[in-house]
Design an enzyme around this catalytic site. Structure first.
Site, PDB file in Angstrom:
ATOM      1  N   TYR A 165       0.831  -1.201   0.000  1.00 39.93           N
ATOM      2  CA  TYR A 165       0.000   0.000   0.000  1.00 39.93           C
ATOM      3  C   TYR A 165       0.868   1.255   0.000  1.00 39.93           C
ATOM      4  O   TYR A 165       0.630   2.201  -0.761  1.00 39.93           O
ATOM      5  CB  TYR A 165      -0.908  -0.024   1.227  1.00 39.93           C
ATOM      6  CG  TYR A 165      -1.897   1.100   1.325  1.00 39.93           C
ATOM      7  CD1 TYR A 165      -3.099   1.059   0.619  1.00 39.93           C
ATOM      8  CD2 TYR A 165      -1.663   2.208   2.143  1.00 39.93           C
ATOM      9  CE1 TYR A 165      -4.024   2.088   0.733  1.00 39.93           C
ATOM     10  CE2 TYR A 165      -2.571   3.233   2.261  1.00 39.93           C
ATOM     11  CZ  TYR A 165      -3.764   3.175   1.554  1.00 39.93           C
ATOM     12  OH  TYR A 165      -4.674   4.202   1.661  1.00 39.93           O
ATOM     13  N   ALA A 167       3.940   1.544  -1.058  1.00 37.25           N
ATOM     14  CA  ALA A 167       4.618   1.653  -2.346  1.00 37.25           C
ATOM     15  C   ALA A 167       3.678   2.173  -3.421  1.00 37.25           C
ATOM     16  O   ALA A 167       4.052   3.026  -4.251  1.00 37.25           O
ATOM     17  CB  ALA A 167       5.179   0.292  -2.760  1.00 37.25           C
TER      18      ALA A 167
END
Length: 257
Positions: A165, A167
């Site tokens: 999430y 990233a």
């Protein structure tokens, strides 16, 4: 929403706003806020048609000149292309694009399967690419448009247990800045709002003790309401915000200053 600055009381009528993930949570709050401001609203959903139709009905009751539902799996380029064709055929090409669709995954990276990683990247980041690619050129041609991505504070600082999430949201922030540079010549702004924790069903996987620990870490001692996120999105779509672009704007109750 032109290259000329509008007054602070400017409404969004008669513009059309496409809001992804608008059947629930932040997306639904954004759709309702757009409606109150006088914009027509396309309520996008993936599977929850009944909830999307309920949001559309609310939008009409709040003053939207039109409110229609549209289904698409935004992870798929083919679905976004089909959505564009349908809206183009109906004369509903959006002046405002708010990408609020999203999902989350909690767990250590070592326990994260590749298909789970890919799914998170696709729904947050690949979808934003596909939406901008399909709908951005019309905004540029019209010389006006607003794109707002719903990002997250985790895309700025990272979160243990939410590597995928974090990233995806970090990538979304980078895409926001790049698109802002590409589209500025046409008077199209591209920004992201980066909330901290928001009272939505995405918190359902956390137990009470985890939620209390997180709440205590916020200086204001509470989570954001989806309507507060929607209000920031609304501001970024108005004429008065026409000189704001390429920004990742936090909404964290002081958790990150």
């Amino acid at each position: 929403m032109t290259n000329e600055r509008q007054g602070s009381s400017a409404r969004l009528s008669p513009y059309c706003a496409l809001v992804t993930g608008a059947s629930r949570g932040i997306g639904a709050a954004v759709a309702r806020r757009m409606a109150r401001e006088g914009a027509g609203v396309i309520v996008h959903y993936h599977r929850s048609r009944e909830r999307a139709e309920a949001v559309a009905a609310e939008c009409l009751s709040l003053g939207a000149p039109f409110a229609e539902v549209a289904a698409a799996d935004v992870r798929l380029s083919s679905d976004i292309a089909a959505l564009k064709r349908a809206l183009e055929h109906a004369g509903r090409m959006p002046d405002i694009l708010v990408h609020a669709a999203g999902t989350a995954h909690y767990g250590l990276l070592e326990d994260l399967e590749e298909d789970e990683w890919d799914d998170i990247q696709h729904v947050h980041l690949k979808a934003a690419y596909g939406l901008a690619k399909r709908f951005g050129p019309t905004m540029s041609w019209r010389r006006h448009g607003r794109i707002v991505h719903v990002s997250s504070v985790w895309g700025v600082v990272g979160a243990a247990g939410e590597a995928a999430y974090s990233a995806a949201k970090g990538g979304l922030n980078g895409l926001t800045k790049a698109l802002a540079r590409e589209m500025a010549f046409a008077g199209v702004t591209v920004n992201a709002v980066a909330p901290g924790l928001v009272e939505t069903d995405m918190l359902a996987e956390l137990d009470r003790s985890e939620l209390e620990e997180l709440r205590e870490a916020v200086p204001m001692k509470r989570f954001a309401d989806p309507d507060e996120v929607a209000e920031l999105v609304r501001f970024l779509t108005l004429g008065d915000a026409g000189y704001i672009t390429g920004q990742i704007i936090g909404l964290t109750g002081g958790w990150r200053m």
